[in-house]
Design a protein around this motif. Structure first.
Motif, PDB file in Angstrom:
ATOM      1  N   SER A   1      78.499  39.808  -0.390  1.00 43.19           N
ATOM      2  CA  SER A   1      78.560  40.269  -1.562  1.00 43.19           C
ATOM      3  C   SER A   1      79.119  39.318  -2.700  1.00 43.19           C
TER       4      SER A   1
ATOM      5  N   GLY B   1      71.473  37.710   0.075  1.00 47.96           N
ATOM      6  CA  GLY B   1      71.799  38.795   0.610  1.00 47.96           C
ATOM      7  C   GLY B   1      72.657  39.085   1.843  1.00 47.96           C
TER       8      GLY B   1
ATOM      9  N   LYS C   1      77.591  38.666 -11.015  1.00 51.84           N
ATOM     10  CA  LYS C   1      76.770  39.560 -10.599  1.00 51.84           C
ATOM     11  C   LYS C   1      75.587  39.843 -11.473  1.00 51.84           C
TER      12      LYS C   1
ATOM     13  N   ASP D   1      72.049  39.834  -9.450  1.00 51.32           N
ATOM     14  CA  ASP D   1      71.337  40.901  -9.571  1.00 51.32           C
ATOM     15  C   ASP D   1      70.076  40.691 -10.229  1.00 51.32           C
TER      16      ASP D   1
ATOM     17  N   ARG E   1      67.967  38.750  -7.885  1.00 49.93           N
ATOM     18  CA  ARG E   1      67.374  39.322  -6.718  1.00 49.93           C
ATOM     19  C   ARG E   1      66.439  40.557  -6.988  1.00 49.93           C
ATOM     20  N   GLU E   2      66.347  41.162  -8.322  1.00 50.48           N
ATOM     21  CA  GLU E   2      65.605  42.194  -8.738  1.00 50.48           C
ATOM     22  C   GLU E   2      64.404  41.813  -9.375  1.00 50.48           C
TER      23      GLU E   2
END
Length: 457
Positions: A435, A432, A247, A251, A254-255
Motif C-alpha cells: 500500500s 501493487g 495516493k 492511483d 494504476r487506473e
C-alpha cells in the motif's frame, strides 16, 4: 546504515560523509585515477553522458572545434549511472584524468562546496563573446555555488510539462485548461482511456530511481503542499500532503496509466506516446523535440500545457546537463575554450545547420527562443518550454520554506541514496505489492536518518 541513536557529527565529519556518499557506489570497485596522467599537450579529456545531444556533439567536435582551435578533445561517453560514478571518483580524488565532465544542477553546488570544481567567473569575464547574460537566469542560479560564484555552464536545460494528444481531446469534445490542475488531468485521463484501441489515458514514470519516478512524483508532492524536509530538517514523508499526493499519483497510473508502469521510465513513456499507446504524458520538456521530429508518428498532433498544479502557481522542475571543469585539470584554459564553444551560440547554430533545429541543445539561452529558424521548427512547444524554465523555483518550489534547494530533488549528497530507496518503495506500491501507506511509513524511517545528520545546522 546509520543507527537511530547516533549523535549528530561535527561539520567536518559531515563534509566527509558528503563526499563518501557521492562515492558510495564506487567503493566496491578497484578503479584508480590516472595517477597524474591527465590530458596531455593541448588535448582536453571530456567525460560525458551518452544522451543523443552529447553524441551529436562528439561527432561535430573534430571537424569544427579542433579544426578551428587545434585543441584535440578525447571523449569518454557512458550511460548515466556509469558516468555519474566515474565522475564522482575522479573529481572527489582530484585525480585529474578528466578536465571536463557533464554534471547536473544537482551535483554542481555540492561539488563546488567540496572544492572539486574550477570557478568559471574569471573565464566568463574574459570571454565577452560567450554572453553569460544570455543564459536563462534559472540556469545561471542553479549552477552557482554557496559563495555566489559560477561553477558550471549549461549544455541544455529542461523543465517539465504536460504533453497531450490535442486531436483526441478535440474528437472527444474535451478541453485542456490553460493551467490544468492535477484533479482536472485525472478526469481527462479517465475519459481518454480507450480513445483508440489499447490506448491508456496517461503515462507517468514508475521506474525506481531518484531521477526516474521520484522526479515527477516530487513535483506532485510539492504542489499538493508536501516537502521531503521542513526548514528544520524534520522528515515529512508521513505528512497528510505526502499521502494525498502519492495516493493520487499511484492511483492515477494504476487506473489510467500505461501497462507495466512500475518498469516505465522516461524512455518507455516516450515510446508509448510516440506509438499512440497513451493520450497524455507528464515529463521533461526536452521530450517534445522527439515527439515533433520529422519521423514521429504524432508530429503535429500534440498539445502542451504547464505542469499541473494544486496549491502552487507553478510546478515544473528544473534540470540541466552542464559542463564542470575539474579543479585539478592540467589544461583549464583549453577546457574553458571547449566549454565556451559547446555551450555557446555558435554551437547551436552549427547543430541547426548540420543536423536540424529540433536537435539543438536548447533550454539554456534566451537567444535560442528568438531565433526564427528554431521558432519555426519548434513552434509547437518552444514558448511553453521557455516559460516553464523561467517559472521554475528551485529555492521555493512548494508552500513552505525548504532547508536545501531543488524542485524534483533535495540538494544534499545523501539524496541519491535516499531518493533511490524511497523510489523502490513507491514503485512497489505502483506494482501493487504494498500500500501507499506502507511505502511512506518505510520511506519516513529512511528520511529520519538523514534528519539526524542535519538537525540544527
Amino acid at each position: 546504515m546509520r543507527t537511530q541513536s547516533r549523535r549528530r557529527p561535527p561539520r567536518a565529519t559531515l563534509a566527509a560523509v558528503a563526499a563518501g556518499t557521492l562515492l558510495a557506489p564506487l567503493l566496491s570497485g578497484c578503479w584508480v585515477g590516472a595517477g597524474g596522467a591527465g590530458s596531455g599537450g593541448d588535448a582536453v579529456n571530456v567525460l560525458m553522458v551518452n544522451n543523443p545531444q552529447m553524441v551529436a556533439l562528439q561527432k561535430l567536435t573534430a571537424a569544427h572545434f579542433t579544426k578551428d582551435t587545434g585543441i584535440k578533445v578525447n571523449f569518454t561517453v557512458l550511460p548515466e549511472n556509469d558516468v555519474r560514478d566515474k565522475i564522482s571518483q575522479d573529481f572527489a580524488n582530484q585525480a585529474g584524468q578528466y578536465d571536463v565532465a557533464t554534471l547536473s544542477n544537482y551535483e554542481i553546488p555540492i561539488y563546488a562546496r567540496n572544492g572539486w570544481l574550477k570557478e568559471m567567473d574569471p573565464y566568463v569575464g574574459e570571454d565577452p563573446g560567450y554572453d553569460e547574460q544570455d543564459v536563462l537566469k534559472p540556469m545561471r542560479q542553479s549552477l552557482t555555488g554557496d559563495d555566489g560564484k559560477l561553477y558550471g555552464q549549461p549544455f541544455y536545460g529542461e523543465s517539465s510539462f504536460l504533453m497531450y494528444r490535442k486531436d483526441l481531446l478535440e474528437r472527444e469534445g474535451l478541453t485542456m485548461p490553460a493551467n490544468p490542475t492535477w484533479k482536472e488531468v485525472g478526469e481527462i485521463a479517465a475519459k481518454l482511456d480507450g480513445a483508440e484501441p489499447g490506448m491508456k489515458g496517461i503515462c507517468l514514470r514508475g521506474l525506481p530511481g531518484w531521477g526516474e519516478v521520484m522526479a515527477p512524483l516530487t513535483t506532485v508532492v510539492n504542489t499538493f503542499g508536501g516537502t521531503w524536509f521542513d526548514e528544520d530538517w524534520n522528515a515529512r514523508l508521513d505528512s497528510p500532503e505526502w499521502l494525498e499526493a502519492t495516493k493520487f499519483y499511484v492511483d492515477l497510473v494504476r487506473e489510467h496509466g500505461e501497462a507495466g508502469a512500475a518498469q516505465s521510465g522516461f524512455a518507455e513513456c516516450l515510446n508509448n506516446t510516440t506509438q499512440g499507446k497513451t493520450a497524455m504524458w507528464y515529463d521533461a520538456t526536452s521530450a517534445a523535440g522527439s515527439l515533433e521530429s520529422a519521423n514521429s508518428p504524432v508530429k503535429g498532433k500534440m498539445g502542451y500545457a504547464p505542469a499541473p498544479v494544486e496549491k502552487t502557481e507553478s510546478a515544473g522542475w528544473l534540470y540541466t546537463w552542464a559542463w564542470g571543469i575539474q579543479n585539478a585539470s592540467r589544461n583549464p584554459d583549453n577546457a574553458w575554450r571547449f566549454v565556451s564553444w559547446a555551450s555557446g551560440k555558435e554551437y547551436e547554430q552549427l547543430v541547426g545547420d548540420e543536423i536540424g533545429w529540433s536537435s539543438v541543445p536548447a533550454g539554456k539561452r534566451a537567444s535560442t527562443y528568438e531565433n526564427p529558424d528554431y521558432r519555426a521548427e519548434a513552434g509547437a512547444f518552444q514558448e511553453m518550454t521557455r516559460k516553464a524554465i523561467e517559472q521554475a523555483r528551485p529555492d521555493d518550489p512548494g508552500v513552505q520554506p525548504r532547508p536545501a534547494p531543488g524542485i524534483q530533488f533535495v540538494g544534499i549528497p545523501e539524496f541519491t541514496d535516499l531518493g533511490t530507496q524511497v523510489s523502490q518503495e513507491i514503485s512497489a506500491a505502483i506494482a501493487g505489492r504494498q500500500s501507499v501507506e506502507s511505502a511512506l511509513k518505510k520511506s519516513q524511517q529512511l528520511a529520519e536518518e538523514i534528519s539526524e545528520e542535519y538537525e540544527g545546522r
